[in-house]
Design a protein around this motif. Structure first.
Motif, PDB file in Angstrom:
ATOM      1  N   UNK A 134     -70.351 -15.497  48.998  1.00 56.30           N
ATOM      2  CA  UNK A 134     -71.691 -15.606  48.424  1.00 56.30           C
ATOM      3  C   UNK A 134     -72.092 -14.315  47.716  1.00 56.30           C
ATOM      4  N   UNK A 135     -71.785 -13.181  48.311  1.00 57.69           N
ATOM      5  CA  UNK A 135     -72.125 -11.899  47.682  1.00 57.69           C
ATOM      6  C   UNK A 135     -71.335 -11.700  46.392  1.00 57.69           C
ATOM      7  N   UNK A 136     -70.071 -12.107  46.397  1.00 55.38           N
ATOM      8  CA  UNK A 136     -69.253 -12.019  45.180  1.00 55.38           C
ATOM      9  C   UNK A 136     -69.835 -12.913  44.083  1.00 55.38           C
ATOM     10  N   UNK A 137     -70.202 -14.132  44.448  1.00 57.18           N
ATOM     11  CA  UNK A 137     -70.771 -15.054  43.453  1.00 57.18           C
ATOM     12  C   UNK A 137     -72.050 -14.497  42.861  1.00 57.18           C
ATOM     13  N   UNK A 184     -74.298 -25.669  59.243  1.00 58.84           N
ATOM     14  CA  UNK A 184     -74.162 -25.024  57.932  1.00 58.84           C
ATOM     15  C   UNK A 184     -74.992 -23.751  57.876  1.00 58.84           C
ATOM     16  N   UNK A 185     -76.214 -23.809  58.379  1.00 60.86           N
ATOM     17  CA  UNK A 185     -77.050 -22.613  58.431  1.00 60.86           C
ATOM     18  C   UNK A 185     -76.408 -21.508  59.241  1.00 60.86           C
ATOM     19  N   UNK A 218     -67.176  -6.860  44.996  1.00 60.80           N
ATOM     20  CA  UNK A 218     -65.890  -7.184  44.379  1.00 60.80           C
ATOM     21  C   UNK A 218     -64.742  -6.801  45.299  1.00 60.80           C
ATOM     22  N   UNK A 219     -64.753  -5.578  45.822  1.00 56.10           N
ATOM     23  CA  UNK A 219     -63.638  -5.119  46.656  1.00 56.10           C
ATOM     24  C   UNK A 219     -63.582  -5.862  47.982  1.00 56.10           C
ATOM     25  N   UNK A 220     -64.739  -6.194  48.555  1.00 59.33           N
ATOM     26  CA  UNK A 220     -64.731  -6.989  49.793  1.00 59.33           C
ATOM     27  C   UNK A 220     -64.063  -8.338  49.553  1.00 59.33           C
ATOM     28  N   UNK A 221     -64.394  -8.969  48.436  1.00 57.72           N
ATOM     29  CA  UNK A 221     -63.812 -10.267  48.081  1.00 57.72           C
ATOM     30  C   UNK A 221     -62.312 -10.132  47.846  1.00 57.72           C
ATOM     31  N   UNK A 222     -61.917  -9.124  47.109  1.00 55.88           N
ATOM     32  CA  UNK A 222     -60.513  -8.938  46.753  1.00 55.88           C
ATOM     33  C   UNK A 222     -59.668  -8.613  47.986  1.00 55.88           C
ATOM     34  N   UNK A 223     -60.192  -7.771  48.872  1.00 59.37           N
ATOM     35  CA  UNK A 223     -59.398  -7.283  49.993  1.00 59.37           C
ATOM     36  C   UNK A 223     -59.370  -8.239  51.173  1.00 59.37           C
ATOM     37  N   UNK A 224     -60.451  -8.979  51.393  1.00 54.74           N
ATOM     38  CA  UNK A 224     -60.558  -9.768  52.621  1.00 54.74           C
ATOM     39  C   UNK A 224     -59.392 -10.731  52.773  1.00 54.74           C
ATOM     40  N   UNK A 225     -59.081 -11.445  51.721  1.00 51.49           N
ATOM     41  CA  UNK A 225     -58.051 -12.469  51.791  1.00 51.49           C
ATOM     42  C   UNK A 225     -56.660 -11.856  51.931  1.00 51.49           C
ATOM     43  N   UNK A 226     -56.341 -10.908  51.055  1.00 48.19           N
ATOM     44  CA  UNK A 226     -54.993 -10.342  51.076  1.00 48.19           C
ATOM     45  C   UNK A 226     -54.758  -9.485  52.314  1.00 48.19           C
ATOM     46  N   UNK A 233     -66.505 -14.785  56.019  1.00 50.74           N
ATOM     47  CA  UNK A 233     -65.895 -15.317  54.800  1.00 50.74           C
ATOM     48  C   UNK A 233     -66.949 -15.894  53.866  1.00 50.74           C
ATOM     49  N   UNK A 234     -67.892 -16.663  54.414  1.00 46.70           N
ATOM     50  CA  UNK A 234     -68.953 -17.250  53.593  1.00 46.70           C
ATOM     51  C   UNK A 234     -69.829 -16.163  52.982  1.00 46.70           C
TER      52      UNK A 234
END
Length: 355
Positions: free
Chosen positions: A106-109, A92-93, A156-164, A101-102
């Protein structure tokens, strides 16, 4: 849905899980501190032999007390193990430190959601993003995205773009199978899909539909890519039903866009999409549906992301279950003619036409 049909824990395991939730905000911040203050990296660099607290103190600018309390918290969070006073990373560490992805989640949260989530119950009662005031004075988050401080906007943009973005290479051949000449990219954001289309097909003409701030960024990117002659822009608030969509499109594309709206708003948008199509035109919808996920962890991430929409984005949308989303498509007078659940990391691509 097989993932959520059975109790999986013993009573003792369930109590442990409940206690972890009770301390979850503290454990989250401790994990960030271990990661961002360099301690996990020092432990990772030590390899299988591990590292003592004294050796860590030589590498980080923290007091012995600070390192000690974080290491001990890391043991309870199960990021670390200790043998003969030497600390090593758990699996986990390792993922907290090294998994992209993690890190993005985490940064988005932290940067987008953490403070605002304190207003979640208020948001649920009032149907508005009550936590958004922690980021700025907007009614929804979308007009504020270009105005966020760069480091917060990046999360925000890293989170939004990574998945799509992972799904785009697989989606392009599907969308261009019938060689659409005119394509409407609704909610195009910074223009990533628009530019991907112009690179994939040198003849396609793309119109990007979004808010002014996003269009300004996309216009510059289209110019830099040398495709400004094939990209046009339609600037409007899609929720204003008095403003008609541009029309005559062979294909309409929406990527992780409709989850930004309530069911009533989705129906309204899709009806107007139908009106904007040519006779044989097609609507493509790329969405991550939580009940289409093969792993419980992926469904979990989407279910929790729904609460970002509740408290921070707009107060009335979510990452949808297909039962609810497909009903919106039907109510808008459209039909799904193809469904592909193997797009990217966790996406479904729907191909729709007018009934």
């Amino acid at each position: 849905m097989e993932l959520f049909t059975k109790e999986t824990k013993t009573a003792l395991q369930a109590q442990e899980a409940a206690l972890r939730l009770a301390f979850a905000p503290i454990a989250f911040q401790a994990t960030r501190a271990l990661r961002d203050m360099g301690i996990l990296q020092v432990v990772s660099d030590s390899g299988p032999k591990g590292v003592t607290i004294e050796e860590i103190l030589e590498k980080v600018s923290l007091s012995r007390y600070a390192v000690r309390v974080l290491l001990e918290a890391g043991l309870g969070i199960e990021l670390l193990i200790v043998n003969d006073k030497r600390y090593s990373l758990t699996k986990t560490g390792y993922f907290i430190l090294h998994d992209k992805l993690t890190r993005i989640n985490m940064d988005f949260s932290q940067d987008i959601c953490y403070l605002g989530m304190n207003h979640l119950q208020e948001s649920l009662r009032e149907g508005r993003p009550a936590g958004l005031k922690e980021l700025g004075p907007w009614d929804t988050i979308y007009p504020g995205l270009p105005l966020l401080p760069p480091e917060i906007g990046k999360s925000w943009f890293d989170f939004d773009h990574y998945y799509s973005d992972l799904a785009f290479p697989q989606a392009l051949p599907v969308v261009f199978e019938n060689k659409p000449r005119k394509l409407l990219d609704i909610g195009g954001n910074t223009g990533k899909w628009t530019l991907a289309c112009t690179a994939y097909d040198k003849d396609v003409q793309v119109t990007m539909f979004d808010l002014p701030g996003e269009i300004a960024i996309a216009q510059q990117r289209a110019k830099e890519a040398g495709v400004a002659d094939r990209v046009s822009f339609h600037e409007a608030n899609i929720l204003d039903e008095s403003l008609p969509f541009p029309s005559g499109f062979d294909a309409i594309w929406m990527s992780q866009f409709l989850d930004c709206f309530s069911e009533e708003q989705i129906v309204s948008i899709l009806k107007r999409c139908g009106d904007a199509l040519t006779e044989r035109g097609t609507i493509f919808i790329l969405e991550p549906f939580w009940n289409r996920q093969p792993y419980k962890s992926a469904a979990f991430c989407l279910q929790q992301t729904s609460l970002y929409f509740t408290a921070m984005a707009n107060g009335n949308s979510q990452m949808y279950h297909t039962d609810d989303f497909f009903k919106c498509i039907e109510d808008a007078g459209l039909q799904i003619i193809e469904e592909n659940n193997q797009m990217g990391l966790s996406y479904t691509l729907l191909k729709c036409k007018r009934r």
